[in-house]
Design a protein around this motif. Structure first.
Motif, PDB file in Angstrom:
ATOM      1  N   PRO A  68      51.227  24.614  44.271  1.00  0.00           N
ATOM      2  CA  PRO A  68      51.628  24.832  42.875  1.00  0.00           C
ATOM      3  C   PRO A  68      50.632  24.279  41.859  1.00  0.00           C
ATOM      4  CG  PRO A  68      53.224  23.421  44.028  1.00  0.00           C
ATOM      5  CD  PRO A  68      52.216  23.866  45.032  1.00  0.00           C
ATOM      6  N   ASN A  69      49.796  23.324  42.255  1.00  0.00           N
ATOM      7  CA  ASN A  69      48.786  22.787  41.341  1.00  0.00           C
ATOM      8  C   ASN A  69      47.487  23.573  41.356  1.00  0.00           C
ATOM      9  OD1 ASN A  69      50.512  20.815  40.476  1.00  0.00           O
ATOM     10  ND2 ASN A  69      49.571  19.160  41.633  1.00  0.00           N
ATOM     11  N   ALA A  70      47.414  24.644  42.131  1.00  0.00           N
ATOM     12  CA  ALA A  70      46.188  25.444  42.200  1.00  0.00           C
ATOM     13  C   ALA A  70      45.728  25.942  40.826  1.00  0.00           C
ATOM     14  CB  ALA A  70      46.353  26.600  43.176  1.00  0.00           C
ATOM     15  N   PRO A  71      46.620  26.316  39.908  1.00  0.00           N
ATOM     16  CA  PRO A  71      46.149  26.763  38.596  1.00  0.00           C
ATOM     17  C   PRO A  71      45.395  25.679  37.800  1.00  0.00           C
ATOM     18  CG  PRO A  71      48.355  27.561  38.982  1.00  0.00           C
ATOM     19  CD  PRO A  71      48.045  26.598  40.089  1.00  0.00           C
ATOM     20  N   LEU A  72      45.483  24.432  38.257  1.00  0.00           N
ATOM     21  CA  LEU A  72      44.710  23.360  37.614  1.00  0.00           C
ATOM     22  C   LEU A  72      43.235  23.435  37.994  1.00  0.00           C
ATOM     23  CD1 LEU A  72      47.178  20.358  38.128  1.00  0.00           C
ATOM     24  CD2 LEU A  72      46.883  21.796  36.084  1.00  0.00           C
ATOM     25  N   ILE A  73      42.901  24.277  38.967  1.00  0.00           N
ATOM     26  CA  ILE A  73      41.509  24.478  39.372  1.00  0.00           C
ATOM     27  C   ILE A  73      40.892  25.442  38.376  1.00  0.00           C
ATOM     28  CG2 ILE A  73      39.951  25.248  41.194  1.00  0.00           C
ATOM     29  CD1 ILE A  73      42.330  24.729  43.169  1.00  0.00           C
ATOM     30  N   THR A  74      39.991  24.931  37.570  1.00  0.00           N
ATOM     31  CA  THR A  74      39.359  25.749  36.539  1.00  0.00           C
ATOM     32  C   THR A  74      37.853  25.574  36.621  1.00  0.00           C
ATOM     33  OG1 THR A  74      39.532  23.956  34.928  1.00  0.00           O
ATOM     34  CG2 THR A  74      41.348  25.550  34.978  1.00  0.00           C
ATOM     35  N   GLY A  75      37.161  26.386  35.886  1.00  0.00           N
ATOM     36  CA  GLY A  75      35.710  26.282  35.851  1.00  0.00           C
ATOM     37  C   GLY A  75      35.057  27.604  36.185  1.00  0.00           C
ATOM     38  N   LEU A  85      40.127  35.377  35.751  1.00  0.00           N
ATOM     39  CA  LEU A  85      40.201  36.431  36.758  1.00  0.00           C
ATOM     40  C   LEU A  85      41.582  37.070  36.732  1.00  0.00           C
ATOM     41  CD1 LEU A  85      38.364  34.645  39.688  1.00  0.00           C
ATOM     42  CD2 LEU A  85      37.570  36.674  38.463  1.00  0.00           C
ATOM     43  N   ASP A  86      41.610  38.398  36.698  1.00  0.00           N
ATOM     44  CA  ASP A  86      42.877  39.124  36.649  1.00  0.00           C
ATOM     45  C   ASP A  86      43.494  39.310  38.031  1.00  0.00           C
ATOM     46  OD1 ASP A  86      42.851  39.451  33.872  1.00  0.00           O
ATOM     47  OD2 ASP A  86      41.638  41.273  34.011  1.00  0.00           O
ATOM     48  N   ASP A  87      42.658  39.522  39.038  1.00  0.00           N
ATOM     49  CA  ASP A  87      43.164  39.785  40.381  1.00  0.00           C
ATOM     50  C   ASP A  87      43.614  38.479  41.037  1.00  0.00           C
ATOM     51  OD1 ASP A  87      42.931  40.035  43.396  1.00  0.00           O
ATOM     52  OD2 ASP A  87      42.653  42.128  42.782  1.00  0.00           O
ATOM     53  N   PRO A  88      44.881  38.350  41.408  1.00  0.00           N
ATOM     54  CA  PRO A  88      45.381  37.096  41.981  1.00  0.00           C
ATOM     55  C   PRO A  88      44.677  36.701  43.283  1.00  0.00           C
ATOM     56  CG  PRO A  88      47.201  38.621  41.539  1.00  0.00           C
ATOM     57  CD  PRO A  88      45.934  39.343  41.254  1.00  0.00           C
ATOM     58  N   LEU A  89      44.350  37.681  44.126  1.00  0.00           N
ATOM     59  CA  LEU A  89      43.668  37.370  45.380  1.00  0.00           C
ATOM     60  C   LEU A  89      42.264  36.842  45.118  1.00  0.00           C
ATOM     61  CD1 LEU A  89      43.426  37.241  48.423  1.00  0.00           C
ATOM     62  CD2 LEU A  89      42.929  39.707  48.426  1.00  0.00           C
ATOM     63  N   MET A  90      41.541  37.486  44.216  1.00  0.00           N
ATOM     64  CA  MET A  90      40.193  37.010  43.889  1.00  0.00           C
ATOM     65  C   MET A  90      40.273  35.606  43.290  1.00  0.00           C
ATOM     66  SD  MET A  90      36.988  37.434  44.043  1.00  0.00           S
ATOM     67  CE  MET A  90      36.602  39.153  44.284  1.00  0.00           C
ATOM     68  N   ARG A  91      41.287  35.339  42.471  1.00  0.00           N
ATOM     69  CA  ARG A  91      41.453  34.009  41.881  1.00  0.00           C
ATOM     70  C   ARG A  91      41.680  32.968  42.987  1.00  0.00           C
ATOM     71  NH1 ARG A  91      46.020  34.419  39.136  1.00  0.00           N
ATOM     72  NH2 ARG A  91      45.040  35.893  37.714  1.00  0.00           N
ATOM     73  N   GLN A  92      42.489  33.295  43.987  1.00  0.00           N
ATOM     74  CA  GLN A  92      42.738  32.367  45.089  1.00  0.00           C
ATOM     75  C   GLN A  92      41.464  32.111  45.897  1.00  0.00           C
ATOM     76  OE1 GLN A  92      45.971  34.454  46.960  1.00  0.00           O
ATOM     77  NE2 GLN A  92      47.513  33.416  45.706  1.00  0.00           N
ATOM     78  N   ILE A  93      40.693  33.153  46.141  1.00  0.00           N
ATOM     79  CA  ILE A  93      39.427  32.987  46.857  1.00  0.00           C
ATOM     80  C   ILE A  93      38.492  32.100  46.054  1.00  0.00           C
ATOM     81  CG2 ILE A  93      37.354  34.188  47.677  1.00  0.00           C
ATOM     82  CD1 ILE A  93      39.268  36.601  48.324  1.00  0.00           C
ATOM     83  N   ARG A  94      38.447  32.288  44.761  1.00  0.00           N
ATOM     84  CA  ARG A  94      37.581  31.467  43.904  1.00  0.00           C
ATOM     85  C   ARG A  94      38.098  30.031  43.796  1.00  0.00           C
ATOM     86  NH1 ARG A  94      33.012  33.903  44.650  1.00  0.00           N
ATOM     87  NH2 ARG A  94      32.966  35.986  43.776  1.00  0.00           N
ATOM     88  N   TYR A  95      39.421  29.844  43.864  1.00  0.00           N
ATOM     89  CA  TYR A  95      39.955  28.481  43.940  1.00  0.00           C
ATOM     90  C   TYR A  95      39.346  27.775  45.142  1.00  0.00           C
ATOM     91  CZ  TYR A  95      44.032  29.415  40.783  1.00  0.00           C
ATOM     92  OH  TYR A  95      44.861  29.707  39.736  1.00  0.00           O
ATOM     93  N   LEU A  96      39.361  28.462  46.275  1.00  0.00           N
ATOM     94  CA  LEU A  96      38.813  27.886  47.499  1.00  0.00           C
ATOM     95  C   LEU A  96      37.322  27.597  47.343  1.00  0.00           C
ATOM     96  CD1 LEU A  96      39.118  26.971  50.400  1.00  0.00           C
ATOM     97  CD2 LEU A  96      38.936  29.373  51.108  1.00  0.00           C
TER      98      LEU A  96
END
Length: 116
Positions: A68-75, A85-96
């Motif tokens: 749930p704290n993943a949205p705190l990953i910014t930059g 990023l609009d695509d949720p999957l791409m956002r998750q990959i970029r979080y990683l």
């Protein structure tokens, strides 16, 4: 299926690159696995299973329970702001990707894991 080609790439094909990056900077596989498990909610066995099964990024994140704290990953990653990023999957990959970068740079684990 429309989407970026990374979506169909096996997570196991990219994992060695993540590992090489953190080890090159003096960090460990355990640190890498910690951030992956934190982000995805997978335990060690589930992570090992996804690696062995060559799960695609799309299926990897479909099975994940993203923290749930993943949205705190910014930059910025690859010149793109993660939070834009609009695509949720791409956002998750970029979080990683961002977490791996932070581990490699030696950021304290409490900050990497967005702990209170």
């Amino acid at each position: 299926m429309a989407g970026h080609r990374i979506f169909g790439t096996p997570f196991a094909a990219v994992y060695p690159h993540y590992l090489a990056k953190v080890e090159r900077k003096g960090h460990t596989k355990a640190e890498l696995d910690t951030v992956i498990r934190w982000l995805t909610g997978f335990d060690e066995a589930a992570l090992a299973r996804h690696l062995a099964d060559k799960t695609t990024f799309e299926d990897f994140f479909a099975a994940a329970h993203v923290h749930p704290n993943a949205p705190l990953i910014t930059g910025v990653i690859c010149g793109v702001r993660i939070e834009e990023l609009d695509d949720p999957l791409m956002r998750q990959i970029r979080y990683l990707d961002k977490l791996v970068d932070e581990v490699a740079r030696g950021r304290p684990m409490t900050k990497v894991l967005r702990s209170a």
